[in-house]
Motif scaffolding. Structure first.
Motif, PDB file in Angstrom:
ATOM      1  N   PHE A  31      41.246  69.453  64.468  1.00 22.99           N
ATOM      2  CA  PHE A  31      40.683  70.140  65.642  1.00 22.99           C
ATOM      3  C   PHE A  31      41.791  70.771  66.479  1.00 22.99           C
ATOM      4  O   PHE A  31      41.747  71.937  66.839  1.00 22.99           O
TER       5      PHE A  31
ATOM      6  N   THR B 152      43.713  73.654  64.594  1.00 23.57           N
ATOM      7  CA  THR B 152      43.017  74.898  64.256  1.00 23.57           C
ATOM      8  C   THR B 152      42.116  75.377  65.359  1.00 23.57           C
ATOM      9  O   THR B 152      41.498  76.408  65.212  1.00 23.57           O
ATOM     10  N   GLY B 153      42.083  74.664  66.425  1.00 26.38           N
ATOM     11  CA  GLY B 153      41.121  75.052  67.441  1.00 26.38           C
ATOM     12  C   GLY B 153      39.745  75.059  66.819  1.00 26.38           C
ATOM     13  O   GLY B 153      38.993  76.006  66.940  1.00 26.38           O
ATOM     14  N   CYS B 154      39.463  74.000  66.108  1.00 26.10           N
ATOM     15  CA  CYS B 154      38.222  73.761  65.385  1.00 26.10           C
ATOM     16  C   CYS B 154      37.905  74.818  64.346  1.00 26.10           C
ATOM     17  O   CYS B 154      36.782  75.116  64.050  1.00 26.10           O
ATOM     18  N   ALA B 155      38.934  75.402  63.800  1.00 26.94           N
ATOM     19  CA  ALA B 155      38.689  76.346  62.717  1.00 26.94           C
ATOM     20  C   ALA B 155      38.043  75.649  61.536  1.00 26.94           C
ATOM     21  O   ALA B 155      37.264  76.222  60.810  1.00 26.94           O
TER      22      ALA B 155
ATOM     23  N   LYS C  88      35.878  73.479  61.463  1.00 27.58           N
ATOM     24  CA  LYS C  88      34.408  73.492  61.553  1.00 27.58           C
ATOM     25  C   LYS C  88      33.891  74.901  61.314  1.00 27.58           C
ATOM     26  O   LYS C  88      32.863  75.119  60.711  1.00 27.58           O
ATOM     27  N   GLN C  89      34.681  75.825  61.801  1.00 31.58           N
ATOM     28  CA  GLN C  89      34.131  77.179  61.808  1.00 31.58           C
ATOM     29  C   GLN C  89      34.387  77.939  60.533  1.00 31.58           C
ATOM     30  O   GLN C  89      33.711  78.919  60.263  1.00 31.58           O
ATOM     31  N   VAL C  90      35.426  77.496  59.800  1.00 36.62           N
ATOM     32  CA  VAL C  90      35.645  78.220  58.561  1.00 36.62           C
ATOM     33  C   VAL C  90      34.567  77.793  57.596  1.00 36.62           C
ATOM     34  O   VAL C  90      34.724  76.910  56.792  1.00 36.62           O
ATOM     35  N   VAL C  91      33.460  78.402  57.788  1.00 40.60           N
ATOM     36  CA  VAL C  91      32.289  78.067  56.994  1.00 40.60           C
ATOM     37  C   VAL C  91      32.322  78.930  55.766  1.00 40.60           C
ATOM     38  O   VAL C  91      32.744  80.072  55.815  1.00 40.60           O
ATOM     39  N   LYS C  92      31.924  78.344  54.688  1.00 40.53           N
ATOM     40  CA  LYS C  92      31.776  79.184  53.495  1.00 40.53           C
ATOM     41  C   LYS C  92      30.536  80.024  53.681  1.00 40.53           C
ATOM     42  O   LYS C  92      29.435  79.647  53.303  1.00 40.53           O
ATOM     43  N   GLU C  93      30.752  81.132  54.308  1.00 39.88           N
ATOM     44  CA  GLU C  93      29.603  82.003  54.553  1.00 39.88           C
ATOM     45  C   GLU C  93      29.123  82.508  53.211  1.00 39.88           C
ATOM     46  O   GLU C  93      29.894  82.959  52.383  1.00 39.88           O
TER      47      GLU C  93
ATOM     48  N   GLY D  80      43.549  78.088  59.456  1.00 35.48           N
ATOM     49  CA  GLY D  80      43.779  77.801  60.861  1.00 35.48           C
ATOM     50  C   GLY D  80      45.212  77.392  61.171  1.00 35.48           C
ATOM     51  O   GLY D  80      45.514  77.026  62.279  1.00 35.48           O
TER      52      GLY D  80
ATOM     53  N   GLY E 277      37.353  81.542  63.268  1.00 40.02           N
ATOM     54  CA  GLY E 277      37.951  81.686  61.959  1.00 40.02           C
ATOM     55  C   GLY E 277      36.838  81.615  60.941  1.00 40.02           C
ATOM     56  O   GLY E 277      35.984  80.733  61.024  1.00 40.02           O
TER      57      GLY E 277
END
Lengths: 206, 452
Positions: free
Chosen positions: A20, A23-26, A28-33, B105, B153
């Motif tokens: 967290f 990556t600044g919660c990357a 969580k956010q780097v989702v496999k879109e 990240g 990201g």
């Protein structure tokens, strides 16, 4: 057992927090879109077009005999001009429909004197050639939106139709269609050309 | 064990919450009438494993992103010329691991935020494209330069043909993260083109890319309009010899006639709930406005006037219908209740006003008008106040259609011959040409946002 799971837990949470912070919660956010999903609109495989559905027109089904390339004026048969009694269906007299084309003013569907003269000639020809049927095409110049122009073109066609009917041409012999600005006679470059495009064309139909 | 899982879940939730917290920060208050354009720098996306140099995947993504953000009107894009080599090159010591292997990240530490701030950037976009085993991966990040932190990201995985979709999606993410409002970069525009010699219906991305022909009637197709869910298009076609109305399902290509009365069947417009259509028929001898269910049933006549009534357009709440009528001499825009009652004239300026389009926000009606020495796109408040002319010296401008956020319009103009499709913002300040087909492009209609 309890201890083991607690350790596991601490490890887990630390991993989480490191991720967290780093990556600044990357994480969580780097989702496999799923970007693979098909675009909403894609090239359509055009299914072979079925033959256009037969359209029920005002015209009666019996196809009138059609003489396309008008034979050079067969005229009344040379002998026996006295035979008045029912000649066998004469071939239609030739008529120059292009010269009978009528013009309109901008955004107008009223008939000019010249237009009325042409329609009178057309009515006379139609009464002499009772088997002929006519479609009146209403056209406009390209000014304005075509949805309005389609309505205007129809008005122009109907003006001519009503006048022909008033002259005694049966309404079953006249159909109308509007093309709005879709079928210009000449490119709409100048006002002179535009005025040519504001017109009714007459087309023989069966 | 169960307990630990619970805590794990809570931890996960916490991360989620803080994400939302980050998201909730609005960087650009686009509702304020005088918002400042947000300075953003988009670095060239790297594409270390591009299959061949010509594909220039990174450049294409950078192009699309820059174009999207600039069209949105929310951003001031920092000129890449001011970036300088050193800003783009990774500083020494940063491992050049291909994207995907490098823990996502980790880059923020290597970004020298101060130097980006020095050239005026407040946000920064960076990313990489990799193409491996026929799979395309795009990693993209948005940083807050001032707070020195990552805002979003994302990693997108797909086929090579999905590249522009990925870029549009990330552009939408950027707009959402910074403004709190949904972007429109994944929307489409349906239009009529005479590229084949016949007028056929086409669909393209909102920025003019990815053009697809969707009819092959070899006739005249006109007035296409997206259904409110974006799944269907209604339009007029002469394919059976008369102007009739058809609905085409964009998913399966199925097409069916819904209105084939004698005379005109034209200018169809979906009700906001997608259940009904307003349209113009002349079956009763005169062009009048009707409403019909989308399967063609329950025909209901709304207007009864010896003049021309045409081109209905619903208000977004479905309560009103704007339309064109020449009942007072020349074509003007009128508004009536959706049951045909309370007809009121809306426009009094210009002597030739057609093609009304009601903004999705409900607060403006766009139309085309013979005014100011040409034919221009105008907008007006539905109560008749605040009349504005958006276009000037752009040739003959016709057929406006709003973007789903009501901030932009597309229309057709013959400025460069054509006519072609142009995009303009609702203030009339930014104009962009979208199509270039030979033969001419007309009748643009902007799609809704598609549900993912």
């Amino acid at each position: 057992m309890l201890k083991k799971s607690s350790v596991w837990l601490v490890v887990l949470i630390s991993i989480m927090s490191i991720a967290f912070i780093a990556t600044g919660c990357a994480k969580k956010q780097v989702v496999k879109e799923e970007a693979t999903a098909k675009p909403v609109v894609e090239a359509k495989k055009e299914e072979p077009k079925p033959a256009p559905a037969p359209r029920v027109e005002a015209a009666p089904p019996a196809p009138a005999p059609r003489v396309e390339a008008a034979p050079p004026a067969p005229a009344p048969p040379a002998p026996a001009p006295r035979v008045e009694a029912a000649p066998p269906a004469p071939a239609p007299e030739p008529v120059d429909l292009v010269s009978l084309r009528i013009q309109f003013a901008f955004d107008d569907y009223s008939l000019s004197t010249k237009a009325k003269e042409n329609l009178e000639k057309l009515a006379a020809w139609m009464s002499k050639n009772p088997k002929e049927k006519m479609q009146i095409e209403g056209h406009t110049c390209d000014i304005g939106t075509n949805e309005y122009n389609l309505a205007l073109g129809e008005r122009r066609a109907n003006s001519a139709k009503k006048y022909l009917e008033a002259l005694g041409v049966g309404s079953a012999k006249i159909s109308t269609i509007s093309y709005g600005e879709e079928r210009p006679l000449v490119p709409n470059k100048e006002e002179a050309e535009r005025s040519k495009n504001r017109r009714d064309d007459f087309v023989k139909t069966r | 064990m169960k307990k630990s899982w619970l805590i794990f879940l809570v931890a996960l939730l916490l991360v989620g919450v803080s994400t939302e917290f980050l998201r909730a920060k609005v960087y650009i208050d686009i509702r304020s009438p005088s918002f400042r354009k947000f300075p953003i720098a988009i670095t060239p996306f790297k594409s270390p494993l591009t299959p061949n140099e010509d594909m220039k995947l990174g450049e294409r993504v950078t192009d699309i992103l820059s174009n999207d953000l600039s069209i949105s009107g929310f951003f001031a894009l920092i000129d890449p010329k001011s970036f300088g080599e050193s800003l783009i090159k990774p500083p020494p010591g940063v491992s050049p691991l291909p994207a995907g292997q490098r823990p996502a990240g980790t880059l923020p530490d290597s970004v020298e935020f101060r130097r980006w701030a020095n050239i005026g950037a407040e946000a920064l976009v960076m990313g990489e494209i990799t193409y491996k085993d026929r799979s395309l991966t795009m990693e993209a990040r948005l940083y807050d330069v001032v707070q020195k932190e990552l805002i979003i990201g994302k990693r997108y995985i797909g086929e090579i043909t999905d590249l522009s979709r990925m870029a549009h999606r990330f552009a939408d993410e950027i707009v959402f993260a910074l403004t709190g409002e949904q972007g429109l970069f994944q929307t489409k525009i349906v239009f009529v083109s005479k590229a084949t010699g016949n007028k056929e219906i086409y669909v393209m991305d909102f920025d003019g890319r990815n053009v697809n022909q969707i009819t092959r009637h070899q006739s005249i197709c006109l007035s296409p309009r997206f259904s409110p869910d974006g799944a269907k298009v209604v339009f007029t076609s002469y394919k059976s010899g008369n102007p009739d109305i058809y609905i085409k399902n964009l998913g399966n290509g199925e097409e069916r006639p819904i209105s084939q009365y004698p005379g005109l069947n034209i200018s169809p417009a979906w009700s906001p709930d997608g259940q009904r259509l307003a349209l113009t028929l002349s079956k009763d001898g005169n062009p009048e406005i009707y409403i019909v269910n989308q399967d063609g049933s329950n025909l209901l006549r709304l207007t009864d006037n010896p003049a021309i009534d045409v081109s209905p357009a619903w208000s977004p709440d479905g309560k009103k219908i704007a339309f064109v009528s020449n009942r007072q001499g020349n074509p003007q825009i009128y508004i009536m209740d959706a049951d045909g009652k309370n007809v009121q004239r809306l426009t009094f300026e210009g002597n030739y006003n057609t093609h009304p389009a009601w903004s999705p926000r409900g607060d403006r009606i766009a139309f085309d008008s013979s005014i100011a020495g040409g034919h221009n796109i105008c907008t007006i408040h539905p109560d008749g106040s605040d009349f504005r002319i958006l276009t000037a010296n752009l040739g003959r401008c016709e057929m406006p259609s709003w973007s789903p956020d009501g901030r932009n319009l597309v229309f057709s103009s013959n400025r460069d011959g054509g006519p072609h499709i142009f995009l303009i913002d609702a203030e009339g300040t930014r104009i962009k040409k979208l199509t270039f087909h030979r033969g001419g492009d007309t009748y643009p209609n902007w799609s809704p946002r598609f549900k993912e």
